[in-house]
Scaffold this active site. Structure first.
Site, PDB file in Angstrom:
ATOM      1  N   ASP A   1      48.629  29.637  32.675  1.00  0.00           N
ATOM      2  CA  ASP A   1      47.408  29.113  32.046  1.00  0.00           C
ATOM      3  C   ASP A   1      46.505  30.231  31.541  1.00  0.00           C
ATOM      4  O   ASP A   1      45.736  30.033  30.604  1.00  0.00           O
ATOM      5  CB  ASP A   1      46.632  28.252  33.052  1.00  0.00           C
ATOM      6  CG  ASP A   1      47.332  26.936  33.341  1.00  0.00           C
ATOM      7  OD1 ASP A   1      48.029  26.427  32.451  1.00  0.00           O
ATOM      8  OD2 ASP A   1      47.185  26.412  34.464  1.00  0.00           O
TER       9      ASP A   1
ATOM     10  N   GLU B   1      49.818  18.785  32.107  1.00  0.00           N
ATOM     11  CA  GLU B   1      49.182  19.170  33.357  1.00  0.00           C
ATOM     12  C   GLU B   1      48.220  18.068  33.789  1.00  0.00           C
ATOM     13  O   GLU B   1      47.698  17.324  32.959  1.00  0.00           O
ATOM     14  CB  GLU B   1      48.413  20.494  33.237  1.00  0.00           C
ATOM     15  CG  GLU B   1      49.295  21.722  33.241  1.00  0.00           C
ATOM     16  CD  GLU B   1      48.512  23.010  33.464  1.00  0.00           C
ATOM     17  OE1 GLU B   1      47.311  22.941  33.823  1.00  0.00           O
ATOM     18  OE2 GLU B   1      49.090  24.097  33.277  1.00  0.00           O
TER      19      GLU B   1
ATOM     20  N   HIS C   1      45.189  40.674  39.359  1.00  0.00           N
ATOM     21  CA  HIS C   1      44.851  39.258  39.511  1.00  0.00           C
ATOM     22  C   HIS C   1      45.442  38.653  40.789  1.00  0.00           C
ATOM     23  O   HIS C   1      45.497  37.435  40.926  1.00  0.00           O
ATOM     24  CB  HIS C   1      45.346  38.467  38.291  1.00  0.00           C
ATOM     25  CG  HIS C   1      44.498  37.268  37.975  1.00  0.00           C
ATOM     26  ND1 HIS C   1      43.281  37.362  37.357  1.00  0.00           N
ATOM     27  CD2 HIS C   1      44.684  35.962  38.198  1.00  0.00           C
ATOM     28  CE1 HIS C   1      42.769  36.156  37.190  1.00  0.00           C
ATOM     29  NE2 HIS C   1      43.600  35.279  37.713  1.00  0.00           N
TER      30      HIS C   1
END
Length: 522
Positions: free
Chosen positions: A161, A272, A100
């Site tokens: 997240d 957030e 990632h």
């Protein structure tokens, strides 16, 4: 067995990066030397193209060899083998988790890529009690850690997240999300690590034992060792979450409310913010997953052609605590200055909330939109500069946010451990700002070229305005830029590199140190 065309490409790439794979040693002999290593796992010499990419899809470098480790000893044996070839060898080693990274950080041109997810699924070990923790492999996904710890009514305190990332991957950066304001990043919640250094040594380290290596590896961008095991602090896990979204049109109210919430003793469990630029039908989109507090009022609210700011919050609870939870939520909402018609909420399980991004991934994969370029830009901006930054970027440099979310939320510096390698702004409150676009088209407003141009404009503006921006998931092209990033901590970073990876074998894709050209001082 003849080497493939891709292997020859990897071999010649190694020359482009400064020299032969191993001085005076033919390519076939280099490959043969790996075949002779005693391993529980195995090497791949032909099927190597699958690790020559990452989530960013912006760069691709072919390795020569891929290690599928059968044990931590396999990793140590491989790294030690490269180390013993000495400084004349141009071979490097990259640990790859779930791939990632954004700009080739998990790749190794002409070198060895270690597939950390290939480590045998050693049992995730959970210890309950007064100070609960979990031991898990560096190649284990956080989602699997969540499912296992939840069986004991426990869970890690701090998250990212997206949970389909490896432990070693996020701990090599920091690991941030909406719980960071309270618990710090994931690297602030680690009790112990097992690391394979650039010399091929297996070292157990913690705050008390081999502490310099422990702090170096946390947020160390893979430069000092490969994280093969981590001991993570746990807390009691709730069963349910009240998930809330509200909108603001005024940036000052939006930021002041967030800053008030992260400083309060009794507050939400996750906070957030998002920036929404020139998007239509926001509230209608929310209706598929959230319930409006006032359906009639919400249906009359228009969001077209404006810059709006979304505050997203959660409150954890167990079913028997629902009345107390609702009272606490109402008391907190009463203090906020959001646009009243925009209040939406829903109740989901704790696991459903934490794994919320995965459902979006499934939909995007079905449309062929997951494996497109992701020219992301992640910044950390001091509180004192956030208004200057926002005035220029939102609505001026960026005309819309249709190609990906824009995150913007504050965290507390006191929750970060300054002994680790991660670099953050020098103010008690600073903002995490993430521009997370997809670039599916080859030309036009959502192309890689155009998106990268906008990213560069944001960085250039910040420099000219004197905003002391720090990049999260950084990637620079010169030593001078890296020195500017680390500032006074560069000397410590170089000292640690010389101590734990003196030949600059590890994580070459990060672009900090070139093999066989490691600076001996700052």
């Amino acid at each position: 067995m003849k080497p493939s065309i891709l292997q020859y490409l990897a071999f010649f790439l190694s020359f482009a990066f400064g020299g032969s794979t191993t001085a005076h040693m033919p390519y076939q002999d280099v490959l043969a030397s790996f075949r002779k290593l005693p391993l529980e796992g195995h090497f791949s010499f032909h099927d190597v193209s699958t690790v020559a990419w990452d989530f960013g899809n912006l760069s691709s470098f072919m390795p020569a060899v891929v290690l599928h480790p059968g044990s931590v000893d396999d990793i140590a044996t491989t790294v030690r083998h490269v180390f013993l070839k000495g400084e004349q060898s141009m071979l490097t080693v990259a640990a790859r988790g779930h791939g990632h990274s954004l700009q080739g950080q998990c790749q190794a041109a002409g070198g060895i890529v270690i597939k950390m997810e290939s480590l045998p699924a050693a049992r995730i070990k959970v210890r309950s009690g007064a100070s609960p923790y979990v031991d898990a492999s560096g190649g284990e996904l956080w989602i699997n850690v969540l499912h296992e710890t939840f069986k004991y009514g426990l869970a890690p305190k701090s998250w990212t997240d997206y949970l389909h990332l490896t432990i070693g991957g996020t701990l090599s950066n920091a690991g941030v999300s909406g719980q960071t304001f309270r618990h710090g990043p994931q690297i602030s919640n680690v009790k112990e690590l097992e690391i394979v250094t650039g010399r091929g040594d297996i070292v157990t380290c913690s705050h008390e034992q081999n502490s310099d290596l422990f702090h170096a590896a946390l947020g160390g961008l893979g430069q000092f060792g490969i994280i093969t095991r981590a001991r993570i602090a746990l807390e009691p896990a709730p069963k349910m979450v009240r998930w809330i979204r509200v909108l603001y049109s005024d940036f000052t109210s939006f930021t002041e409310d967030q800053e008030m919430l992260i400083s309060a003793v009794r507050t939400f469990d996750y906070i957030e913010g998002f920036v929404i630029i020139n998007r239509t039908g926001i509230l209608n989109n929310w209706r598929s997953s959230f319930n409006p507090q006032d359906p009639v009022w919400a249906s009359q609210f228009k969001t077209d052609g404006t810059v709006l700011f979304c505050l997203e919050m959660t409150k954890n609870y167990n079913p028997e605590e629902v009345d107390n939870m609702e009272q606490e939520v109402n008391n907190l909402l009463y203090q906020l200055r959001y646009i009243p018609p925009s209040l939406f909420h829903t109740d989901v399980t704790y696991i459903e909330f934490l794994d919320r991004v995965h459902s979006s991934e499934v939909k995007l994969r079905a449309k062929g939109m997951w494996e497109v370029p992701h020219p992301w830009l992640n910044l950390m901006i001091p509180k004192s500069s956030i208004h200057t930054f926002a005035r220029e970027v939102f609505g001026k440099i960026l005309k819309d946010s249709n190609n990906g979310p824009i995150l913007l939320y504050p965290v507390n510096k006191s929750r970060w451990d300054n002994r680790t390698s991660v670099v953050i702004p020098d103010e008690e409150v600073f903002y995490l700002v993430g521009f997370l676009p997809s670039a599916p088209s080859s030309s036009g407003p959502h192309s890689v070229e155009q998106t990268m141009n906008l990213n560069n404009q944001i960085i250039e503006f910040s420099d000219k305005a004197g905003i002391r921006v720090k990049q999260y998931l950084p990637k620079y092209n010169s030593e001078l830029e890296w020195k500017d990033h680390f500032e006074a901590r560069w000397e410590t970073f170089v000292r640690r590199k010389n101590a734990y990876d003196p030949l600059a074998i590890l994580a070459p894709g990060q672009g900090i140190f070139q093999k066989a050209s490691l600076p001996l001082s700052s």
